[in-house]
Design an enzyme around this catalytic site. Structure first.
Site, PDB file in Angstrom:
ATOM      1  N   ASP A   8       0.865  -1.170   0.000  1.00  0.00           N
ATOM      2  CA  ASP A   8       0.000   0.000   0.000  1.00  0.00           C
ATOM      3  C   ASP A   8       0.907   1.226   0.000  1.00  0.00           C
ATOM      4  OD1 ASP A   8      -2.311   1.740   0.590  1.00  0.00           O
ATOM      5  OD2 ASP A   8      -1.408   1.852   2.588  1.00  0.00           O
ATOM      6  N   ARG A  39      -7.680  13.569   5.818  1.00  0.00           N
ATOM      7  CA  ARG A  39      -7.376  12.161   5.571  1.00  0.00           C
ATOM      8  C   ARG A  39      -8.576  11.270   5.881  1.00  0.00           C
ATOM      9  NH1 ARG A  39      -5.405   8.155   2.622  1.00  0.00           N
ATOM     10  NH2 ARG A  39      -4.531   6.420   3.828  1.00  0.00           N
ATOM     11  N   SER A 114      -2.399   0.801  -5.008  1.00  0.00           N
ATOM     12  CA  SER A 114      -2.883   1.967  -4.269  1.00  0.00           C
ATOM     13  C   SER A 114      -4.188   2.498  -4.837  1.00  0.00           C
ATOM     14  CB  SER A 114      -1.827   3.077  -4.323  1.00  0.00           C
ATOM     15  OG  SER A 114      -2.312   4.271  -3.736  1.00  0.00           O
ATOM     16  N   ASN A 115      -4.954   3.137  -3.956  1.00  0.00           N
ATOM     17  CA  ASN A 115      -6.133   3.878  -4.384  1.00  0.00           C
ATOM     18  C   ASN A 115      -5.772   5.111  -5.193  1.00  0.00           C
ATOM     19  OD1 ASN A 115      -8.081   2.225  -3.219  1.00  0.00           O
ATOM     20  ND2 ASN A 115      -8.163   3.370  -1.305  1.00  0.00           N
TER      21      ASN A 115
END
Length: 253
Positions: A8, A39, A114-115
């Site tokens: 990640d 966040r 990853s996003n």
């Protein structure tokens, strides 16, 4: 046997707290609050969009979350300001042991899943000087769904040509640990803040927005299967992978 170690990005290889310099500079005295709420909403919006089937890439989500956060302070910045401030997520500081960890894992395949949107990840890795450390940098944008949806994790096999059983997935995010484990990866959780350390911080009475972040994002989740490996830092990962591999290869008796 492990053939690929997949990381990640946000919060695992790269410190999301490093946006605090940008938020504090933009809004003195409010930087910590903005950093933490931003966040939290960034993640929340990614999950909500995935559940609703209303995908927008992570760059859009990051700007939306920042707009929400500033709105809670009665601020309404224009789109140019939001885009400029959101660039802080493309300049995150890698954790100090990230580069050494990646170097020591060779010749295993090393990748990011990853996003982050593709352009975000390219900028993030390049700005950190880590572009040559990966065999692949994979964005969930190819599937138009965010982790922890199984389709996001399926990208690893498609891109790297490895089965889930041949992957060690590494994350410090509880939702990601649970999602990767449910998908079928072996999973290492980076536990940078032991629960007892958080308990001491809470007992001190000095509860800040950062304390809340530590409680929500840096602890092991109770809903998910336990990770296969828990490490206090990225620097411990290559040694522990080596020891586990040697143990499996050693003759019985």
């Amino acid at each position: 046997m492990i053939k690929a170690v997949v990381f990640d990005a946000y919060g695992t290889l790269f410190d999301v707290q490093s946006v605090a310099d940008a938020t504090e500079q933009a809004y003195p005295g409010r930087g910590e609050y903005i950093t933490q709420v931003w966040r939290q909403k960034q993640l929340e919006y990614s999950w909500l969009r995935a559940l609703m089937g209303r995908y927008a890439d992570f760059w859009s989500v990051t700007r939306e979350a920042l707009a929400y956060t500033l709105g809670t302070l009665g601020l309404e910045p224009d789109e140019a300001f939001l885009a400029d401030t959101a660039q802080a997520y493309n300049r995150l500081t890698p954790y100090p042991d990230a580069a050494r960890c990646l170097a020591e894992l060779a010749p295993l395949k090393r990748a990011i899943l990853s996003n982050g949107a593709p352009d975000m990840l390219r900028a993030l890795v390049a700005n950190a000087g880590l572009a040559d450390s990966f065999d692949a940098v994979i964005s969930v944008d190819a599937k138009r769904v965010f982790k922890p949806h199984p389709e996001a994790y399926a990208l690893v096999e498609e891109v790297l040509g490895v089965t889930p059983a041949e992957v060690l997935f590494v994350s410090s995010n509880g939702f990601d640990v649970g999602g990767a484990k449910a998908f079928g990866f072996r999973v290492a959780r980076v536990a940078r803040l032991p629960r007892e350390a958080l308990a001491r911080e809470l007992a001190s009475g000095a509860i800040t927005p950062l304390t809340v972040f530590k409680a929500l994002r840096m602890q092991e989740e109770t809903y998910a299967e336990a990770p296969d490996l828990v490490v206090p830092s990225l620097g411990d990962l290559p040694r522990l992978i080596g020891e586990a591999t040697a143990a499996r290869l050693a003759p019985a008796g």
